[in-house]
Structures are given as structure tokens and as C-alpha cells.
Design an enzyme around this catalytic site. Structure first.
Site, PDB file in Angstrom:
ATOM      1  CG  MET A 122      17.019 -31.088  25.491  1.00 49.33           C
ATOM      2  SD  MET A 122      18.435 -32.399  25.679  1.00 49.33           S
ATOM      3  CE  MET A 122      18.997 -31.848  26.989  1.00 49.33           C
ATOM      4  CD  GLU A 161     -25.143  16.759  -8.766  1.00 52.41           C
ATOM      5  OE1 GLU A 161     -24.782  15.613  -8.312  1.00 52.41           O
ATOM      6  OE2 GLU A 161     -26.123  17.172  -9.159  1.00 52.41           O
TER       7      GLU A 161
END
Lengths: 454, 454
Positions: free
Chosen positions: B55, B368
Site C-alpha cells: 500500500m 576440403e
């Protein structure tokens, strides 16, 4: 915090008694009657902590502890050595064998549990990092040896300058000590550069725990090891200190040998955790970086572009992208070699970075293509940025050091702003089409995609 | 464990009182008099926990909490809401606004500190992950929304079947509940597949904390959230439960709405942490992987080769490497396009994996080229492995689905074993030279480096 604890003792009554006490505190307990059984159990069941008796026939506690600490699989498990005799030499021998603490029988439950909790809490944190790190490696623990280099920075805090200086004088020779007789000075001065903090809690005129709490709650020193000096009968204070996050405790009168051994243990643990953190951070950075140019990689660009597109869909913030492609880059490679090609890619990446705003996200999209994501930016503004980069590249001399060749490098770009209902794929297709137009229009130019929405 | 706590209350006396109590427990305290000040302070100072009054004039606690939880910068900070009124609706409203707990004034210190410790411990763990994760991102919290999907698996444990079933009946409809009236069955059945465990601690004939401890100390359920049901006056038990690692507590009589809200909070937190862990693991894996073939990348190979070379230098374990290079790969690309080239690289990677031992470390070295590290392996044995791969590739039909072309792919390899005093660079040079010989010798062959030591 519950955990699995391994008790190692050759006398069954001792094991049963300790098991009952730990079990009453809701710890899971494993038992071993000798060193070898303990080592086997440790590898199989990986307990969270080991309570290790010193005097056992055959392999004694010291030797068992050394085995634990030499095995990468069990090395990270904290070990508390337990003995009936409180001899200074034994204590140091135990700490030097790698034990995290050395307690004397009969064990005081409160002190024991405080120490156990403290060690488990620290282990829990490193475990999170270790598990992640392990995914990097196919064979167990990757960080094997963490040496303690000399020259560690140690801050000593006590009630006054004289006491602090006297305590600092007991530190090993190979550390850089700084002593503080005022807690306010200490709190101010202790930052990320300090490797370990020694706090004297024995004075009634000075609440050293306040300093410990401050060091622990500050983001810069959250993981800095703290070693507290307490009076031998100040059990509550010791428990309090450990619960607050103090890493280790040494009792008065402080023995320089024991202090040195405990400091080494703490520094080693801290460096191990730091190394785990550093390695993780480094790996994470590598995961998003293109190794050649240091810009973000394609994978990362894709995820950030998805994120930005979501932002556009949700709040409508304008979002634009630029796709750069170096002109006739294949010729550079063919004529001047791959090294020259790599040099040009790197030089272009530097130009790109210097011409863009810090909030623009630039990366290598593949080969000689570079993508820039411009959030909260409309097409015209993005086109200006692209033009700035193009002009800078055209002005620039790309002279290759190794060969002395000066290359004439230019760049083309396509620019597009995301439209309502468009996917990321469609946006990139439009950008690519604009780039294609720039190439067809004679290169060294930028084209803004203005076609109607689909 | 010390930490920085933010108190938010509009009444100064309340703030001062609470500050004094927290400070006596060695927490660092920040104070804010209203919601806006709290939000600002949170962004600036990032406290570890917020105690939030419900509150307040203007923005009340509920709204403030929702702001905290909507801001990515403050979302992870635990919030305890504090109120003078103990209304069921408020409690649920607070939990649904994202609060981690809802306590009633006057605050009981022991209960408060147990809850604070528990939340801080959990936060500390997630913080380690959050900090790492953040290095991936240039702008704050990356894991923004963690929804709780329905269908969570929840295990309910109580003293007998009837009590367990009655408690299970209070669970939300969208979960899959399994109830256990026997703790032994529960401990057996609760594993990684369970998302949350509810344990009833209110029976005198059954020590539910034992189940909690077991769930917590088991590696598979270490992070599984536990929610305990306690009697409202059983404060010690509640404190004990939180200290043991229980994540949240709900008091009897159990309100189904509150239970649902608390379960959602826990599931959300758990999923947030899981997501952080998963993302880190994923990023780490990406950091070591070649995206095309799924094999390790060059960077990772280099670090593993360094590591293996150290092992060789230290204990003399034989170490060999194989460097594969696909023959005339450029032609595949030029004749059949990049997609066909990528297909061949992937197919070769699969063959490589199927022909090697699990302990061999294989990766794409670039283009590769593929490198294999064979630890504890002499040259002859490595050459056999290389020959096995070569033969398998020569036998294999590489038919490209998209084009229907059948390609004739072969591979050449150089093999070398590390020598005393050799560097990794020298070893790779020798392997490369052997590969060169294999190419010059007509390709589709392997050559073992046999030259004399330098």
C-alpha cells in the site's frame, strides 16, 4: 541446502556416528572404510563433499587427499580432513595435500555444518560453470592445472594500523600486501584488482564482518576470496562469517605456515573459477565472431535480424539493412593471392566499423559479403550510411604490405527497409536484388530498394 | 551470504526499522519512498532483492512489481511483497504481478531471513549464467519472455495415497499430476522428467523433508523446483525447508488459486534458468563446430592438438595426425556447382566419422582439408586408419540427389607421428609434406612421413 557427503573412516563406530548426525541434517551419506574404497566411490558417485579421517591403516588421509586432488574427475570436490590430534604440522600437511579445511575431533556440529554449507555453496556455483564447460570437451575436466602465481594482491584489514601491519607481516613473501587500519579506507580501496582479503575479526572495537559483507555484496568483489581471523573460542562469529560468505577462517594466534597454506588454497580455487568463467566467455565470443575480420558471423547476424524483425512487427520501429559486396574480389585473390584477399577483407571490415554507429550491427555474411542491421533507422538514413562507407572505401588506398601492391578496391551495396508483413527472407531477397542492380549499374555504387510492397 | 537489498515503503519509520534489522544481519540496504524511485534505483544500482510494500500512494506495490517484471534489466531480481492485510485476493494478485513471495506484517525476522537467503541463493546461481549469456548480446537481457506452457509434470508426495490425491486435486487443470502416498515410491519415480515436486510436510508420521533433501541432492533433479506445504504455525519447519533448498512454501489450508500462482512462478523461474543453460550449451557447441559438416572446426582442432602435444611431451604417449585432402575438389565445385561441393564435403565427413574410433578427434581444417588427431597411437596404426578411410571413399558412390550426377570422389592423406622435441607446427608441416607427396604420387593414396628427425 542438501547434498551427498562421503565419510571416510576406518572405524565403523565413527562412520555410523557421523552418518547419523549428517543424516539428521538431511544430508545424503555415503561411507567408505579406507582410502581406496573412497577413491572408487568418489569416481562412481561423485559426492559433493568428503569428510576424510587422517589416520587410517594403509593409505592415510594425506595420501588419499592427494589422490583426490590429482584426479581430474574428483579434483573439484571439497575435502575436509578430520583428526584426533591437533598438530600444527599435520594441519599444514593436510592443507598442502589439497584439503579445504582441517577439523579436530570431537567435531562440533555447528562449526562443522557451517563449514559444510559454505563449501557446498561455493561448489554449487562452480558446478554450473563446470557442466557448461564440459560440453566443450569430449574427455572430462578441461581445466587441469591452476597454478598459483606469485605476486597476488592481498588486502589486510584490522582495527588499527599496527594490528593490520603485524598481520600483514605474517603473509608469505611472494605476495603484494596492503594493510588497512581503517575499515572505511579498506572498503574504498578493495576493488577488482585485489586477489584476496584478510579480515581480522578479533577486535571488539571494530566489526570486521561489516567489511566482509561489503566485499561480498559489491559486484566487483563478489567472487573475491575472504579469509577471516577469529579467536579460537569465537565459534558463533566463525559460523556467522562462513554463512556471510567468508571463504575460510584461521584462528589466533595466526601461524604463518598455516596462513600461507590457506591463502594458497583460496587463491587456487578462485583462479580455477575465474579460468572457467574466462574460458566460457571466450568460447561464447568465438561462437558469434568471424575469425578473419573480428566482425559478427553469419549465424549471429541471422539471429539478431530475426530479433530486430520481431521488434519491428511488435512496435513498428523502422528497420533497415545494407548488404555490401566487394567489387571484383575474385580478381584480387587470383592476381595477388589469398593473403592479399584476406588483407582487403580485414581492411574493409575496419572501414565499415569506423563509418557506422555503435548501435549498428555489422558482420561478415559470407565470402566478400557484409551485412549491416540498422535498427530504428529508415531507408534514406541507411542509404546515407551505405554511401558513406562506399565513399570511404573508394578514397582509401589498399596497399598490401607483404607485396607492396596498391589495390584499387571498391564496394557495391543494396539497401532496403523492412515492410509490414514482410519476412526476413523477403527483406534479404530485396536487398540482394538492389545489390545486383548496383553491380549491373557499373559497381562502386549503392542502390536503394524502392519496389512496391508485395 | 551478504547482498544488497532494496526496501520500498512510503512510511519512513517502516523503512528505518527494516533497514536496521537487515543491516544487523549484515545486508547492504538501499531505500526508496515510492514506486518510481524504486524503479530508478533498481536500474541504477541493481540490488539483489526487493522488499516491496503493497500500500503506497500513487503507484502501489502491485503496479510497481509489474514494472519490475516487465523491464528486462530488473526482471531477474526477486521481489518479496509485504503487506499489513492478509487477504487471499491480495496474495494471489501479488504473486500474479510477479512477486516471489508475499509476507504479512509484522514481519517475523527468522522467516524473513530464511526466505531472503533462499531467494538470494537461487539468484546467485542464475546470475553466473546470466553474466555469461550477456557476453553474447550487445543489448542487455536476451531471454525476454519465458511462458509457462501447460502440461507440466508435477509430482505430489504426502503421507498416504488419500492425502496425496486430495492435494493433487487442488492443482491447476492444465498440469499432469502424479500423486505418491509412499515416499520411497516417490524418490524412485521422481527424475528428470518431473517439472516440479509438491511435498506435504504437515504429517507427523512422515518426514517429507527427507524427500526434499533427496530430490535436491540427486544430480538429475538438483534444479527441479520443490514447493512444500506446511502448517501456518510450523515456522521452524518452514525455515528448515527453505534452508534445505525448497523453493517455495504454501501454508495449510491450501488455497487452489494461491497454489496455482506459486506453481506458475516456480515453473517460470525454472524454465528461465533451463533456457539460459540450454542457450549457453548451444553457443558453446557452435563455437567448436564446423557448421557445414558438423565436425569440429579448425580452432578447436588447434587447441586439442596443443593439448595432446603437451600430453606427449609430459608422458610420452605416442601421438599421430592424419591430414586428408579431397582430390580435385575444385573441379567438383566448378563442374557441378557449390551445392554438389557441399554435399561431397558432408558425405566425406560422414564416412570419416564412421571409419574412426570414438576417441579420435576429427575436424574440418579448412576448405576440403580434414585433420584427425589420434592420441596414444603410433604412425603405423594411424596409417592403417587413413587407408581405411581412403578405401571407403574410393568404394563409395557420391551421387548428388539434386542433379542425379554420380561423382567419382577420392581422397589423399598425409600421416605423421610426433617426434621428441618437435613443435605442433613442425608436425603439421611434415604431415602436409606427406600429403603433398600423396598428391604428386597420383592421388587416392596415403603417405606416411618417415623422414629423419630434425
Amino acid at each position: 541446502m542438501s547434498a551427498r557427503i562421503l565419510i571416510v573412516d576406518d572405524i565403523e563406530t565413527n562412520r555410523r556416528l557421523l552418518e547419523a548426525r549428517l543424516s539428521a541434517e538431511y544430508f545424503e551419506v555415503l561411507c567408505a572404510a579406507d582410502g581406496q574404497e573412497a577413491l572408487d566411490l568418489c569416481v562412481e558417485q561423485t559426492p559433493d563433499l568428503v569428510l576424510l579421517d587422517v589416520m587410517m591403516p594403509g593409505m592415510d588421509g594425506f595420501e588419499t587427499c592427494r589422490h583426490f586432488k590429482n584426479n581430474p574427475v574428483t579434483r573439484h570436490i571439497p575435502v575436509i580432513m578430520v583428526t584426533a590430534l591437533d598438530e600444527r604440522e599435520d594441519r599444514i600437511k593436510g592443507l598442502e595435500a589439497g584439503a579445504d579445511d582441517f577439523l579436530t575431533k570431537p567435531l562440533d556440529d555447528v562449526a562443522l555444518f557451517a563449514r559444510v554449507r559454505s563449501l557446498l555453496r561455493l561448489k554449487q556455483l562452480t558446478d554450473e560453470l563446470r557442466v557448461r564447460e564440459r560440453s566443450l570437451d569430449t574427455e572430462g575436466e578441461p581445466v587441469l592445472d591452476v597454478e598459483v602465481p606469485s605476486g597476488a594482491h592481498i588486502a589486510v584489514v584490522a582495527v588499527d594500523d599496527r594490528t593490520a601491519a603485524r598481520l600483514a607481516a605474517k603473509l608469505p613473501d611472494d605476495v603484494a600486501a596492503q594493510s588497512f587500519g581503517d575499515p572505511r579506507d579498506a572498503v574504498q580501496a578493495i576493488g577488482a584488482g585485489v586477489d584476496l582479503v584478510v579480515v581480522d575479526l578479533t577486535s571488539k572495537h571494530f566489526d570486521g564482518l561489516r567489511v566482509c559483507a561489503r566485499v561480498r555484496s559489491d559486484a566487483a568483489t563478489r567472487n573475491t576470496p575472504i579469509l577471516a581471523v577469529v579467536d579460537p573460542d569465537a565459534r558463533d562469529q566463525m559460523v556467522r562469517a562462513l554463512d556471510l560468505g567468508v571463504n575460510d577462517v584461521v584462528t589466533r594466534p595466526v601461524d604463518a605456515g598455516e596462513l600461507a597454506a590457506r591463502i594458497r588454497t583460496q587463491l587456487r580455487r578462485a583462479r580455477y573459477a575465474d579460468k572457467l568463467r574466462d574460458r566460457l566467455d571466450e568460447s561464447l565470443e568465438l561462437a558469434v565472431t568471424d575469425p578473419l575480420t573480428g566482425l559478427f558471423n553469419r549465424r549471429y547476424l541471422a539471429s539478431r535480424l530475426d530479433q530486430a524483425a520481431e521488434g519491428f512487427a511488435r512496435v513498428g520501429e523502422p528497420l533497415s539493412v545494407i548488404l555490401f559486396d566487394l567489387d571484383q574480389f575474385k580478381e584480387v585473390n587470383d592476381k595477388h593471392g589469398h593473403a592479399a584477399g584476406d588483407f582487403v577483407l580485414k581492411a574493409f571490415a575496419d572501414t565499415l566499423k569506423s563509418q557506422l554507429r555503435a548501435i549498428d550491427i555489422a558482420g561478415r555474411f559470407g565470402g566478400e559479403e557484409f551485412l549491416v542491421i540498422l535498427k530504428d533507422t529508415a531507408a534514406d538514413c541507411a542509404a546515407d550510411a551505405a554511401e558513406r562507407v562506399r565513399a570511404a572505401v573508394a578514397r582509401q588506398d589498399f596497399s598490401v604490405k607483404a607485396t607492396g601492391d596498391t589495390l584499387n578496391v571498391t564496394v557495391s551495396a543494396g539497401v532496403a527497409q523492412m515492410r509490414d508483413g514482410e519476412t526476413v527472407g523477403q527483406l534479404l531477397d530485396r536487398t540482394d536484388a538492389a545489390l545486383y542492380d548496383a553491380k549491373n549499374g557499373g559497381r562502386n555504387q549503392i542502390v536503394l530498394s524502392r519496389a512496391k510492397a508485395a
